[in-house]
Write an enzyme that holds these catalytic residues in place. Sequence first.
Site, PDB file in Angstrom:
ATOM      1  N   HIS A 133       0.802  -1.230   0.000  1.00  0.00           N
ATOM      2  CA  HIS A 133       0.000   0.000   0.000  1.00  0.00           C
ATOM      3  C   HIS A 133       0.831   1.273   0.000  1.00  0.00           C
ATOM      4  O   HIS A 133       0.361   2.337   0.399  1.00  0.00           O
ATOM      5  CB  HIS A 133      -0.964   0.003   1.204  1.00  0.00           C
ATOM      6  CG  HIS A 133      -2.295   0.640   0.931  1.00  0.00           C
ATOM      7  ND1 HIS A 133      -2.644   1.874   1.435  1.00  0.00           N
ATOM      8  CD2 HIS A 133      -3.352   0.214   0.204  1.00  0.00           C
ATOM      9  CE1 HIS A 133      -3.867   2.179   1.034  1.00  0.00           C
ATOM     10  NE2 HIS A 133      -4.318   1.182   0.283  1.00  0.00           N
ATOM     11  N   HIS A 177      -6.790  -2.802 -10.983  1.00  0.00           N
ATOM     12  CA  HIS A 177      -7.171  -2.346  -9.644  1.00  0.00           C
ATOM     13  C   HIS A 177      -8.632  -1.922  -9.677  1.00  0.00           C
ATOM     14  O   HIS A 177      -9.061  -1.210 -10.575  1.00  0.00           O
ATOM     15  CB  HIS A 177      -6.280  -1.152  -9.282  1.00  0.00           C
ATOM     16  CG  HIS A 177      -6.531  -0.557  -7.940  1.00  0.00           C
ATOM     17  ND1 HIS A 177      -7.228   0.621  -7.756  1.00  0.00           N
ATOM     18  CD2 HIS A 177      -6.146  -0.949  -6.708  1.00  0.00           C
ATOM     19  CE1 HIS A 177      -7.251   0.936  -6.479  1.00  0.00           C
ATOM     20  NE2 HIS A 177      -6.614  -0.010  -5.819  1.00  0.00           N
TER      21      HIS A 177
END
Length: 384
Positions: free
Chosen positions: A187, A287
């Site tokens: 992340h 994504h």
Amino acid sequence: MTQIRDYELFEVPPRWLFLRLETADGVVGWGEPIVEGRAHTVRAAVEELLESYLLGEDPADIEDHWQTMYRGGFYRGGPVLMSAIAGIDQALWDIKGKRFGAPIYELLGGKARERIRVYQWIGGDRPGEVGDAAAEKVDNGFTAMKMNATSELRRVDSPRAIEDARERLAEVRDRVGREVDIGVDFHGRVSKPMAKRLAKALEPYEPMFIEEPVLPEHNDALPAIAAHTTIPIATGERMYSRWDFKEVFENGAVDIIQPDLSHAGGISEVKKIAAMAETYDVALAPHCPLGPIAFASCVHVDAIASNAFIQEQSLNIHYNETNDVLDYLADPSVFNYEDGFIQIPNGPGLGIEIDEVYLQKQAEKAVNWHNPVWRRDDGSVTEW
């Protein structure tokens, strides 16, 4: 020739922005232009693009419209503009498909597959007890999942921080066995020295990939990280055009790219990014922790891209506390989850129908989602 006549934007829970684009002869296309936590900003960009360039134009000329929106402004690129373009591009492709009575993938050359594998999120922003959640997803038929590796980290953190991450992944691997794939999302929270240490610690548990091991502004560090691990490296959710991806293709450090169909210029641009990736033997895994329009857009690119191997989707993701990915669809069964896959929708355009009555009701609710701002124990701001 028909024209783009009107548009409407709907900010809806949990954190999405939908675009309804209508032609003079009544054909409606849907797009999802959003930067999570910046819906008002992207709304303004969409309005500016439509008012400046597209109202009154023929919706059929998608490539020309894309080039005009991108190159027509002296300043270009970045998350806000490219997300605005992405949502408009999705809606234009939806209109084109409906006009021809064909799914978008048919207009892009036809399917390379009948279905696409999907993965499911487990855990939250600060991953905690994930073993039970992982086992539950497998019981529900999923064969792949993704979890955050860590919460916030110091630039150089303790052995305990590494051990906590290792123990969480070890627990999940133990609960799901070796037939299930586990993606691990760094992340962008992890500095280069910690990324190398963390990758080494996680390697025995054979993750499907480590995602965004460093922030995109540090992509030049990816070759050094790749040299320290055999785990496939994935990145791309915060990269917005083929020009952003060019460096990671050329340096050979990335194995999987993850462009977001609502951030990286939409269907038109991600189709090109996927083709570039194929020439470098890089896999595609778009994504998509977003809504049904973004998800459908991803699936149409997955359908035509031979290097697509798995698709993120937001069903039951921790952000979707108020509304989930299927709630806005008139027919949720269009995304039929079975054996860890979904079938490619075969309806015209995006192949989905938005429940406009439900959408209007949800749009009346206040939506004010922003990602949290995290601080380290010394008070300094750190990556969420």
